[in-house]
Design a protein around this motif. Structure first.
Motif, mmCIF file in Angstrom:
data_model
loop_
_atom_site.group_PDB
_atom_site.id
_atom_site.type_symbol
_atom_site.label_atom_id
_atom_site.label_comp_id
_atom_site.label_asym_id
_atom_site.label_seq_id
_atom_site.Cartn_x
_atom_site.Cartn_y
_atom_site.Cartn_z
ATOM 1 N N ASP A 30 0.849 -1.193 0.000
ATOM 2 C CA ASP A 30 0.000 0.000 0.000
ATOM 3 C C ASP A 30 0.890 1.251 0.000
ATOM 4 O O ASP A 30 1.246 1.782 1.051
ATOM 5 C CB ASP A 30 -0.898 -0.032 1.256
ATOM 6 C CG ASP A 30 -1.810 1.176 1.311
ATOM 7 O OD1 ASP A 30 -1.939 1.884 0.288
ATOM 8 O OD2 ASP A 30 -2.381 1.415 2.401
ATOM 9 N N TRP A 35 4.360 9.355 -2.639
ATOM 10 C CA TRP A 35 4.930 9.193 -1.288
ATOM 11 C C TRP A 35 6.405 8.801 -1.391
ATOM 12 O O TRP A 35 7.265 9.400 -0.744
ATOM 13 C CB TRP A 35 4.165 8.115 -0.489
ATOM 14 C CG TRP A 35 4.511 8.129 0.988
ATOM 15 C CD1 TRP A 35 3.830 8.776 1.982
ATOM 16 C CD2 TRP A 35 5.658 7.506 1.621
ATOM 17 N NE1 TRP A 35 4.464 8.595 3.194
ATOM 18 C CE2 TRP A 35 5.592 7.815 3.006
ATOM 19 C CE3 TRP A 35 6.716 6.733 1.168
ATOM 20 C CZ2 TRP A 35 6.534 7.374 3.937
ATOM 21 C CZ3 TRP A 35 7.673 6.289 2.089
ATOM 22 C CH2 TRP A 35 7.571 6.607 3.456
ATOM 23 N N CYS A 116 25.771 -0.282 5.643
ATOM 24 C CA CYS A 116 25.882 0.767 4.619
ATOM 25 C C CYS A 116 27.213 1.515 4.685
ATOM 26 O O CYS A 116 27.560 2.239 3.755
ATOM 27 C CB CYS A 116 24.717 1.741 4.733
ATOM 28 S SG CYS A 116 23.148 0.928 4.457
ATOM 29 N N ILE A 159 10.607 -0.137 0.012
ATOM 30 C CA ILE A 159 10.660 0.864 -1.062
ATOM 31 C C ILE A 159 12.044 1.500 -1.207
ATOM 32 O O ILE A 159 12.328 2.120 -2.229
ATOM 33 C CB ILE A 159 9.586 1.958 -0.851
ATOM 34 C CG1 ILE A 159 9.625 2.468 0.604
ATOM 35 C CG2 ILE A 159 8.195 1.409 -1.146
ATOM 36 C CD1 ILE A 159 10.111 3.823 0.744
ATOM 37 N N ILE A 160 12.895 1.386 -0.192
ATOM 38 C CA ILE A 160 14.168 2.120 -0.316
ATOM 39 C C ILE A 160 15.336 1.282 -0.859
ATOM 40 O O ILE A 160 16.297 1.846 -1.357
ATOM 41 C CB ILE A 160 14.604 2.849 0.988
ATOM 42 C CG1 ILE A 160 15.024 1.912 2.093
ATOM 43 C CG2 ILE A 160 13.578 3.819 1.458
ATOM 44 C CD1 ILE A 160 15.638 2.670 3.289
ATOM 45 N N GLN A 219 13.880 -2.398 10.145
ATOM 46 C CA GLN A 219 14.343 -1.020 10.318
ATOM 47 C C GLN A 219 13.249 -0.166 10.951
ATOM 48 O O GLN A 219 12.115 -0.160 10.498
ATOM 49 C CB GLN A 219 14.733 -0.396 8.972
ATOM 50 C CG GLN A 219 15.123 1.087 9.107
ATOM 51 C CD GLN A 219 15.751 1.667 7.857
ATOM 52 O OE1 GLN A 219 16.947 1.817 7.781
ATOM 53 N NE2 GLN A 219 14.914 1.988 6.880
ATOM 54 N N GLY A 221 12.657 3.348 10.905
ATOM 55 C CA GLY A 221 13.221 4.384 10.034
ATOM 56 C C GLY A 221 13.551 5.721 10.687
ATOM 57 O O GLY A 221 14.604 6.300 10.407
ATOM 58 N N PHE A 225 17.042 7.619 10.606
ATOM 59 C CA PHE A 225 17.130 8.859 9.833
ATOM 60 C C PHE A 225 17.870 9.941 10.634
ATOM 61 O O PHE A 225 18.820 10.561 10.159
ATOM 62 C CB PHE A 225 15.705 9.318 9.497
ATOM 63 C CG PHE A 225 15.608 10.494 8.555
ATOM 64 C CD1 PHE A 225 15.170 10.322 7.255
ATOM 65 C CD2 PHE A 225 15.945 11.779 8.973
ATOM 66 C CE1 PHE A 225 15.071 11.398 6.376
ATOM 67 C CE2 PHE A 225 15.852 12.859 8.110
ATOM 68 C CZ PHE A 225 15.414 12.674 6.811
ATOM 69 N N ALA A 228 21.510 9.151 11.204
ATOM 70 C CA ALA A 228 22.260 9.249 9.943
ATOM 71 C C ALA A 228 22.614 10.705 9.651
ATOM 72 O O ALA A 228 23.746 11.032 9.276
ATOM 73 C CB ALA A 228 21.451 8.652 8.793
ATOM 74 N N ALA A 258 20.672 6.756 0.935
ATOM 75 C CA ALA A 258 19.605 6.040 1.636
ATOM 76 C C ALA A 258 18.286 6.772 1.504
ATOM 77 O O ALA A 258 17.209 6.148 1.503
ATOM 78 C CB ALA A 258 19.940 5.866 3.109
ATOM 79 N N ASN A 259 18.363 8.097 1.408
ATOM 80 C CA ASN A 259 17.143 8.905 1.356
ATOM 81 C C ASN A 259 17.561 10.303 0.902
ATOM 82 O O ASN A 259 18.485 10.886 1.502
ATOM 83 C CB ASN A 259 16.513 8.949 2.763
ATOM 84 C CG ASN A 259 15.160 9.626 2.763
ATOM 85 O OD1 ASN A 259 14.961 10.630 2.079
ATOM 86 N ND2 ASN A 259 14.237 9.092 3.534
ATOM 87 N N ARG A 261 16.255 13.043 1.409
ATOM 88 C CA ARG A 261 16.110 14.051 2.482
ATOM 89 C C ARG A 261 17.304 13.991 3.434
ATOM 90 O O ARG A 261 17.715 15.019 3.974
ATOM 91 C CB ARG A 261 14.792 13.846 3.235
ATOM 92 C CG ARG A 261 13.563 14.177 2.379
ATOM 93 C CD ARG A 261 12.277 14.039 3.172
ATOM 94 N NE ARG A 261 12.016 12.674 3.567
ATOM 95 C CZ ARG A 261 11.699 12.270 4.792
ATOM 96 N NH1 ARG A 261 11.583 13.126 5.781
ATOM 97 N NH2 ARG A 261 11.495 10.995 5.054
ATOM 98 N N ILE A 262 17.871 12.804 3.649
ATOM 99 C CA ILE A 262 19.082 12.707 4.474
ATOM 100 C C ILE A 262 20.232 13.405 3.744
ATOM 101 O O ILE A 262 20.969 14.202 4.329
ATOM 102 C CB ILE A 262 19.451 11.229 4.757
ATOM 103 C CG1 ILE A 262 18.361 10.545 5.584
ATOM 104 C CG2 ILE A 262 20.806 11.134 5.471
ATOM 105 C CD1 ILE A 262 18.606 9.055 5.864
ATOM 106 N N ASN A 286 18.726 2.401 -2.329
ATOM 107 C CA ASN A 286 19.790 2.164 -1.357
ATOM 108 C C ASN A 286 20.369 0.769 -1.589
ATOM 109 O O ASN A 286 19.741 -0.235 -1.248
ATOM 110 C CB ASN A 286 19.194 2.289 0.058
ATOM 111 C CG ASN A 286 20.218 2.100 1.155
ATOM 112 O OD1 ASN A 286 21.352 1.701 0.904
ATOM 113 N ND2 ASN A 286 19.809 2.360 2.383
ATOM 114 N N PHE A 314 26.541 6.097 6.468
ATOM 115 C CA PHE A 314 25.940 5.743 7.762
ATOM 116 C C PHE A 314 25.136 4.459 7.567
ATOM 117 O O PHE A 314 24.411 4.329 6.571
ATOM 118 C CB PHE A 314 24.988 6.844 8.246
ATOM 119 C CG PHE A 314 24.434 6.554 9.616
ATOM 120 C CD1 PHE A 314 25.058 7.070 10.751
ATOM 121 C CD2 PHE A 314 23.317 5.735 9.780
ATOM 122 C CE1 PHE A 314 24.576 6.767 12.024
ATOM 123 C CE2 PHE A 314 22.829 5.426 11.047
ATOM 124 C CZ PHE A 314 23.455 5.954 12.175
#
Ligand code: UT7
Length: 329
Positions: A30, A35, A116, A159-160, A219, A221, A225, A228, A258-259, A261-262, A286, A314
């Motif tokens: 879902d 997103w 990682c 998803i990552i 994880q 998250g 986050f 990291a 990894a993201n 935003r990070i 990732n 990280f």
């Protein structure tokens, strides 16, 4: 003659052909493209499909390309280190399987497991054998088949991650280029937030552990986050300060992917313009130990001899670090 440093003299990546898009993930859990894109920056990732296809398959392809590119015969390689959390088997190490397949008969080989941060740690380990004068050709691989330990019913995690590998050649350099400094850290208290419960000696595989989905990465998250962001920005700033480097002195920041935003927050906190940050998360997600060499591979054409580069990562453990080098090719 200046001191011997370990320099990266070649880089090569490999990603499997199969592309897992956000649209396909929408059919599995879902979630939705909007997103995933806004929360992570990822559009697609690669997946290694097929029976009996382990992480070594990707490491072998990356190393074959690296040997060709650097005009190196397999027998010349003295040491192979593979950073991975998804070894083909608990033992022997994946580095051995890669070396055997490629014909690196004279190399001793081992794996490094630092999640990682694995490639960064392995690069630092490999560099010591060059800087000490003991070896002249060391290959460091970062490779993970994350799809083998990802729960594709857990929407916050699946998803990552993606699959991929990269490899670098390390050789001695006495011209001032190469690996100059690093700051690496670890904190075992972070295990609570990022781990794989079963399949190790604490909880060997049973029907119950499989049924409880304990062979997949867990994880939490948000704490990861936060750790990291603060972990990577701290060590980047520290390594810059102790080498008297201002932001303008650094050509590229190469962060673990990894993201998005990070990555953006770390670059902001380290006061680093995003235009000089290597980013390829949108196409590979990732890949754990694969992210840093895959970035160097993707941006290879834009790197110039003498460029100051800082790599940072990280990951699970927690493990993190930053490494400062001058690009040598
Ligand atoms: O690689 C080394 C270490 N790993 C990392 O550095 C990863 C660090 N963590 C992260 O990147 C982020 O925490 C994630 C991408 C894993 C998750 O993003 P988040 O913004 O922290 O989301 P969250 O887990 O706090 O969830 C926020 C909301 C929740 O809904 P409610 O409770 O607010 O209603 C989740 O259920 O988003 C929901 N959610 C999703 N919605 C749609 C979580 N995953 C998804 C999804 N699609 N895939």
């Amino acid at each position: 003659m200046s001191k011997i440093r370990a320099a990266i003299t070649g880089v090569q990546g490999y990603v499997p052909d199969y592309v897992l898009t956000n649209a396909e993930l929408e059919t599995m859990v879902d979630t939705n493209d909007e997103w995933i894109t806004t929360r992570t920056g990822i559009k697609e990732r690669r997946i290694l499909k097929g029976e009996n296809q382990g992480t070594s398959v990707m490491g072998i392809e990356a190393v074959k390309g690296l040997l060709e590119k650097t005009n190196t015969s397999p027998e010349e390689v003295e040491l192979v280190i593979c950073a991975t959390v998804t070894a083909d088997m608990p033992f022997p190490d994946t580095a051995n399987l890669v070396a055997d397949s490629v014909g690196m008969k004279n190399a001793f080989c081992f794996d490094v497991n630092a999640a990682c941060s694995g490639f960064l740690y392995a690069l630092t380990v490999g560099a010591q054998f060059i800087a000490s004068g003991m070896h002249k050709k060391v290959i460091v691989i970062g490779a993970d088949k994350m799809s083998s330990i990802i729960d594709y019913t857990d929407r916050a995690t699946c998803i990552i991650f993606g699959d991929g590998a990269g490899a670098v050649m390390l050789e001695p350099d006495t011209s001032g280029n190469g690996i100059i400094d690093y700051i690496h850290k670890s904190d075992g208290a972070g295990a609570e937030f990022l781990h794989l419960k079963a399949g190790g000696s604490r909880k060997p595989a049973t029907v119950e552990t499989v049924m409880a989905r304990e062979h997949f990465a867990f994880q939490n998250g948000r704490p990861v986050f936060k750790a990291a962001v603060s972990g990577m920005s701290d060590v980047v700033k520290q390594v810059m300060a102790r080498n008297e480097l201002a932001t303008d002195d650094i050509r590229w920041l190469v962060p673990h992917q990894a993201n998005i935003r990070i990555i953006e927050t770390v670059s902001r906190m380290a006061d680093f313009p995003i235009e000089r940050v290597m980013i390829n998360i949108q196409k590979y997600g990732n890949t754990t130990a694969g992210t840093l060499p895959l970035c160097l591979w993707d941006y290879e054409d834009q790197l110039q001899k003498g460029d100051n580069v800082i790599l940072t990562a990280f990951g699970g453990g927690f493990t993190w670090g930053a490494l400062y080098l001058k690009w040598a090719i």
